[in-house]
Design a protein around this motif. Structure first.
Motif, PDB file in Angstrom:
ATOM      1  N   SER A  61       0.597  -1.381   0.159  1.00  0.00           N
ATOM      2  CA  SER A  61       0.152  -0.118  -0.053  1.00  0.00           C
ATOM      3  C   SER A  61       0.705   0.971   0.068  1.00  0.00           C
ATOM      4  O   SER A  61       1.955   1.264   0.519  1.00  0.00           O
ATOM      5  CB  SER A  61      -1.032   0.012   1.176  1.00  0.00           C
ATOM      6  OG  SER A  61      -0.075   0.168   2.410  1.00  0.00           O
ATOM      7  N   GLU A  62       0.372   2.490  -0.376  1.00  0.00           N
ATOM      8  CA  GLU A  62       0.829   3.891  -0.319  1.00  0.00           C
ATOM      9  C   GLU A  62       0.076   4.744  -0.159  1.00  0.00           C
ATOM     10  O   GLU A  62      -1.469   4.503  -0.170  1.00  0.00           O
ATOM     11  CB  GLU A  62       1.833   3.938  -1.753  1.00  0.00           C
ATOM     12  CG  GLU A  62       0.624   4.226  -3.002  1.00  0.00           C
ATOM     13  CD  GLU A  62       1.334   4.469  -4.028  1.00  0.00           C
ATOM     14  OE1 GLU A  62       2.136   5.281  -4.059  1.00  0.00           O
ATOM     15  OE2 GLU A  62       0.666   4.528  -5.234  1.00  0.00           O
ATOM     16  N   VAL A  63       0.414   5.754   0.636  1.00  0.00           N
ATOM     17  CA  VAL A  63      -0.375   6.966   0.877  1.00  0.00           C
ATOM     18  C   VAL A  63      -0.171   8.021  -0.131  1.00  0.00           C
ATOM     19  O   VAL A  63       0.846   8.510  -0.413  1.00  0.00           O
ATOM     20  CB  VAL A  63      -0.143   7.430   2.070  1.00  0.00           C
ATOM     21  CG1 VAL A  63      -1.265   8.622   2.419  1.00  0.00           C
ATOM     22  CG2 VAL A  63      -0.524   6.404   3.273  1.00  0.00           C
ATOM     23  N   ILE A  64      -1.048   8.391  -0.731  1.00  0.00           N
ATOM     24  CA  ILE A  64      -0.888   9.414  -1.964  1.00  0.00           C
ATOM     25  C   ILE A  64      -1.601  10.614  -1.548  1.00  0.00           C
ATOM     26  O   ILE A  64      -2.968  10.795  -1.312  1.00  0.00           O
ATOM     27  CB  ILE A  64      -1.676   9.006  -3.233  1.00  0.00           C
ATOM     28  CG1 ILE A  64      -0.946   7.783  -3.750  1.00  0.00           C
ATOM     29  CG2 ILE A  64      -1.200  10.193  -4.414  1.00  0.00           C
ATOM     30  CD1 ILE A  64      -1.599   7.227  -4.840  1.00  0.00           C
ATOM     31  N   ARG A  65      -0.936  11.848  -1.361  1.00  0.00           N
ATOM     32  CA  ARG A  65      -1.467  13.241  -0.890  1.00  0.00           C
ATOM     33  C   ARG A  65      -1.858  13.911  -2.015  1.00  0.00           C
ATOM     34  O   ARG A  65      -1.590  13.547  -3.012  1.00  0.00           O
ATOM     35  CB  ARG A  65      -0.538  13.847   0.100  1.00  0.00           C
ATOM     36  CG  ARG A  65      -0.032  13.067   1.250  1.00  0.00           C
ATOM     37  CD  ARG A  65       0.870  13.885   2.176  1.00  0.00           C
ATOM     38  NE  ARG A  65       1.173  13.266   3.269  1.00  0.00           N
ATOM     39  CZ  ARG A  65       0.362  12.922   4.526  1.00  0.00           C
ATOM     40  NH1 ARG A  65      -0.682  13.520   4.452  1.00  0.00           N
ATOM     41  NH2 ARG A  65       0.972  12.309   5.493  1.00  0.00           N
ATOM     42  N   LYS A  66      -2.730  14.977  -1.839  1.00  0.00           N
ATOM     43  CA  LYS A  66      -3.198  15.678  -2.746  1.00  0.00           C
ATOM     44  C   LYS A  66      -2.150  16.150  -3.747  1.00  0.00           C
ATOM     45  O   LYS A  66      -1.234  16.976  -3.205  1.00  0.00           O
ATOM     46  CB  LYS A  66      -4.225  16.847  -2.184  1.00  0.00           C
ATOM     47  CG  LYS A  66      -4.819  17.701  -3.417  1.00  0.00           C
ATOM     48  CD  LYS A  66      -5.871  18.721  -2.661  1.00  0.00           C
ATOM     49  CE  LYS A  66      -6.399  19.448  -3.508  1.00  0.00           C
ATOM     50  NZ  LYS A  66      -7.373  20.427  -2.870  1.00  0.00           N
ATOM     51  N   GLY A  67      -2.232  16.006  -4.966  1.00  0.00           N
ATOM     52  CA  GLY A  67      -1.318  16.593  -5.772  1.00  0.00           C
ATOM     53  C   GLY A  67      -0.069  15.757  -6.010  1.00  0.00           C
ATOM     54  O   GLY A  67       0.821  15.916  -6.924  1.00  0.00           O
ATOM     55  N   GLN A  68      -0.067  14.521  -5.586  1.00  0.00           N
ATOM     56  CA  GLN A  68       1.306  13.812  -5.592  1.00  0.00           C
ATOM     57  C   GLN A  68       1.031  12.766  -6.626  1.00  0.00           C
ATOM     58  O   GLN A  68      -0.212  12.547  -7.152  1.00  0.00           O
ATOM     59  CB  GLN A  68       1.351  13.099  -4.110  1.00  0.00           C
ATOM     60  CG  GLN A  68       2.186  13.956  -3.217  1.00  0.00           C
ATOM     61  CD  GLN A  68       2.561  13.182  -2.082  1.00  0.00           C
ATOM     62  OE1 GLN A  68       2.215  11.962  -1.636  1.00  0.00           O
ATOM     63  NE2 GLN A  68       3.445  13.704  -1.272  1.00  0.00           N
ATOM     64  N   VAL A  69       1.936  12.159  -7.075  1.00  0.00           N
ATOM     65  CA  VAL A  69       1.971  10.971  -8.216  1.00  0.00           C
ATOM     66  C   VAL A  69       1.880   9.577  -7.534  1.00  0.00           C
ATOM     67  O   VAL A  69       2.799   9.445  -6.658  1.00  0.00           O
ATOM     68  CB  VAL A  69       2.941  11.197  -9.193  1.00  0.00           C
ATOM     69  CG1 VAL A  69       2.943  10.167 -10.351  1.00  0.00           C
ATOM     70  CG2 VAL A  69       2.982  12.540  -9.822  1.00  0.00           C
ATOM     71  N   SER A  70       1.197   8.619  -8.119  1.00  0.00           N
ATOM     72  CA  SER A  70       1.329   7.307  -7.552  1.00  0.00           C
ATOM     73  C   SER A  70       2.437   6.607  -7.954  1.00  0.00           C
ATOM     74  O   SER A  70       2.784   6.621  -9.297  1.00  0.00           O
ATOM     75  CB  SER A  70      -0.351   6.587  -8.207  1.00  0.00           C
ATOM     76  OG  SER A  70      -0.103   5.262  -7.462  1.00  0.00           O
ATOM     77  N   ASN A  71       3.100   5.857  -7.115  1.00  0.00           N
ATOM     78  CA  ASN A  71       4.194   4.879  -7.264  1.00  0.00           C
ATOM     79  C   ASN A  71       3.778   3.290  -7.448  1.00  0.00           C
ATOM     80  O   ASN A  71       4.590   2.318  -7.443  1.00  0.00           O
ATOM     81  CB  ASN A  71       5.176   4.958  -6.222  1.00  0.00           C
ATOM     82  CG  ASN A  71       5.829   6.265  -6.035  1.00  0.00           C
ATOM     83  OD1 ASN A  71       6.142   6.928  -7.081  1.00  0.00           O
ATOM     84  ND2 ASN A  71       5.796   7.023  -4.930  1.00  0.00           N
ATOM     85  N   ALA A  72       2.350   3.200  -7.724  1.00  0.00           N
ATOM     86  CA  ALA A  72       1.828   1.815  -7.862  1.00  0.00           C
ATOM     87  C   ALA A  72       2.517   1.072  -8.694  1.00  0.00           C
ATOM     88  O   ALA A  72       2.711  -0.191  -8.779  1.00  0.00           O
ATOM     89  CB  ALA A  72       0.400   1.934  -7.993  1.00  0.00           C
ATOM     90  N   GLN A  73       2.708   1.632 -10.098  1.00  0.00           N
ATOM     91  CA  GLN A  73       3.263   0.962 -11.082  1.00  0.00           C
ATOM     92  C   GLN A  73       4.818   0.461 -10.899  1.00  0.00           C
ATOM     93  O   GLN A  73       5.081  -0.625 -11.117  1.00  0.00           O
ATOM     94  CB  GLN A  73       3.258   1.972 -12.207  1.00  0.00           C
ATOM     95  CG  GLN A  73       3.891   1.077 -13.446  1.00  0.00           C
ATOM     96  CD  GLN A  73       3.043  -0.184 -13.895  1.00  0.00           C
ATOM     97  OE1 GLN A  73       1.962  -0.136 -14.346  1.00  0.00           O
ATOM     98  NE2 GLN A  73       3.520  -1.030 -13.960  1.00  0.00           N
ATOM     99  N   THR A  74       5.538   1.373 -10.032  1.00  0.00           N
ATOM    100  CA  THR A  74       6.868   1.087  -9.454  1.00  0.00           C
ATOM    101  C   THR A  74       6.998  -0.064  -8.945  1.00  0.00           C
ATOM    102  O   THR A  74       7.669  -0.929  -8.674  1.00  0.00           O
ATOM    103  CB  THR A  74       7.643   2.314  -9.099  1.00  0.00           C
ATOM    104  OG1 THR A  74       7.585   3.173 -10.069  1.00  0.00           O
ATOM    105  CG2 THR A  74       8.885   1.918  -8.640  1.00  0.00           C
ATOM    106  N   ILE A  75       5.761  -0.067  -7.746  1.00  0.00           N
ATOM    107  CA  ILE A  75       5.535  -1.023  -6.756  1.00  0.00           C
ATOM    108  C   ILE A  75       5.315  -2.522  -7.381  1.00  0.00           C
ATOM    109  O   ILE A  75       5.765  -3.528  -7.099  1.00  0.00           O
ATOM    110  CB  ILE A  75       4.413  -0.811  -5.670  1.00  0.00           C
ATOM    111  CG1 ILE A  75       4.797   0.579  -5.018  1.00  0.00           C
ATOM    112  CG2 ILE A  75       4.218  -1.996  -4.939  1.00  0.00           C
ATOM    113  CD1 ILE A  75       3.797   0.973  -3.934  1.00  0.00           C
ATOM    114  N   ALA A  76       4.411  -2.478  -8.363  1.00  0.00           N
ATOM    115  CA  ALA A  76       3.888  -3.671  -9.173  1.00  0.00           C
ATOM    116  C   ALA A  76       5.264  -4.186  -9.862  1.00  0.00           C
ATOM    117  O   ALA A  76       5.584  -5.460  -9.927  1.00  0.00           O
ATOM    118  CB  ALA A  76       2.988  -3.408 -10.267  1.00  0.00           C
ATOM    119  N   ASP A  77       6.257  -3.373 -10.594  1.00  0.00           N
ATOM    120  CA  ASP A  77       7.260  -3.761 -11.134  1.00  0.00           C
ATOM    121  C   ASP A  77       8.145  -4.385 -10.328  1.00  0.00           C
ATOM    122  O   ASP A  77       9.050  -5.333 -10.531  1.00  0.00           O
ATOM    123  CB  ASP A  77       7.946  -2.817 -12.142  1.00  0.00           C
ATOM    124  CG  ASP A  77       7.120  -1.913 -13.248  1.00  0.00           C
ATOM    125  OD1 ASP A  77       6.195  -2.797 -13.529  1.00  0.00           O
ATOM    126  OD2 ASP A  77       7.205  -0.813 -13.469  1.00  0.00           O
TER     127      ASP A  77
END
Length: 258
Positions: free
Chosen positions: A22-38
């Motif tokens: 899991s990751e916490v994405i604050r307002k205006g930030q970019v998700s790192n979900a793809q990096t995590i999946a990779d």
């Protein structure tokens, strides 16, 4: 096997072959979900483990008035399905953090097992054995992970759980009023039973210095004066009822009252 799996900039929970990140994405930030999946996919290939894409789910929890769009997460060229609820170790987590979906699943599972209770009743099994079957095979389903959701349940969902037990009591003790049937079966209501489970669980966390959940407890309250009643914990101010009714916060609030 999965103990050496580490992911940067993300929280990770591992249980046997099941991994949740899991990751916490604050307002205006970019998700790192793809990096995590990779990183997970790379670790899997390196250890000769094949990921089942069909079982990989993406759950987005947000209470923002404006929903933010995020690019789809892909593994091996296939997009991970975005779901509104997902099952994690037998607990159904919804994107709005309500427990309707979980309670629905619990009721379905428990109701199916009542059929076997009926068959045992027809076979003239003794009342004590019927109660034992109910506690072991039916109420155990209702009790599973109760501390996680009990304090957050609205009254109508608690009534749905209570209704399952009422059906069981009608099978075990036909023609007898529910409250009296509970006395005969030496059982308590579901609400009281779950309260007891939560209390014992919280006490075990407080008394066990090695508990993994002890770090979630707020600091102890220190008072220089001898009062009739002193608070046990310094409760943080909760801005939402969702936080206030969480297991740790609700348990600390109850501990401060008594």
């Amino acid at each position: 096997m999965i103990n050496d799996l580490e992911i940067n900039n993300a929280s990770i929970w591992k249980y046997v072959d099941d991994t949740t990140a899991s990751e916490v994405i604050r307002k205006g930030q970019v998700s790192n979900a793809q990096t995590i999946a990779d990183e997970v996919a790379e670790w899997s290939n390196r250890n000769r483990v094949k990921l089942n894409i069909d079982k990989c789910k993406e759950l987005r929890i947000s209470f923002a008035s404006i929903s933010w769009e995020f690019p789809p997460v892909a593994i091996g060229g296939e997009h991970i399905k975005v779901v509104s609820d997902a099952k994690l170790l037998g607990l159904t987590i919804s994107s709005d953090l309500t427990w309707n979906a979980h309670i629905t699943e619990v009721i379905k599972k428990a109701a199916k097992r009542l059929y076997f209770l009926i068959q045992l009743k027809r076979a003239r099994v003794s009342q004590n054995d019927l109660c034992l079957f109910y506690v072991t095979c039916v109420r155990s389903v209702i009790d599973y992970a109760a501390p996680v959701f009990h304090y957050s349940l609205p009254a109508y969902l608690m009534q749905e759980l209570e209704r399952i037990q009422k059906r069981a009591m009608r099978i075990i003790c036909p023609g007898i009023e529910y409250q009296y049937a509970l006395v005969l079966a030496n059982l308590s209501t579901v609400a009281k039973h779950h309260n007891d489970i939560c209390r014992r669980t919280f006490e075990s966390i407080c008394n066990d210095s090695g508990s993994k959940l002890k770090k979630l407890l707020p600091p102890l309250h220190e008072c220089k004066y001898e009062l009739r009643h002193t608070r046990t914990f310094n409760e943080p101010r909760c801005k939402t009822n969702r936080a206030k009714n969480s297991f740790i916060m609700a348990s600390c609030s109850l501990a401060n009252r008594f």
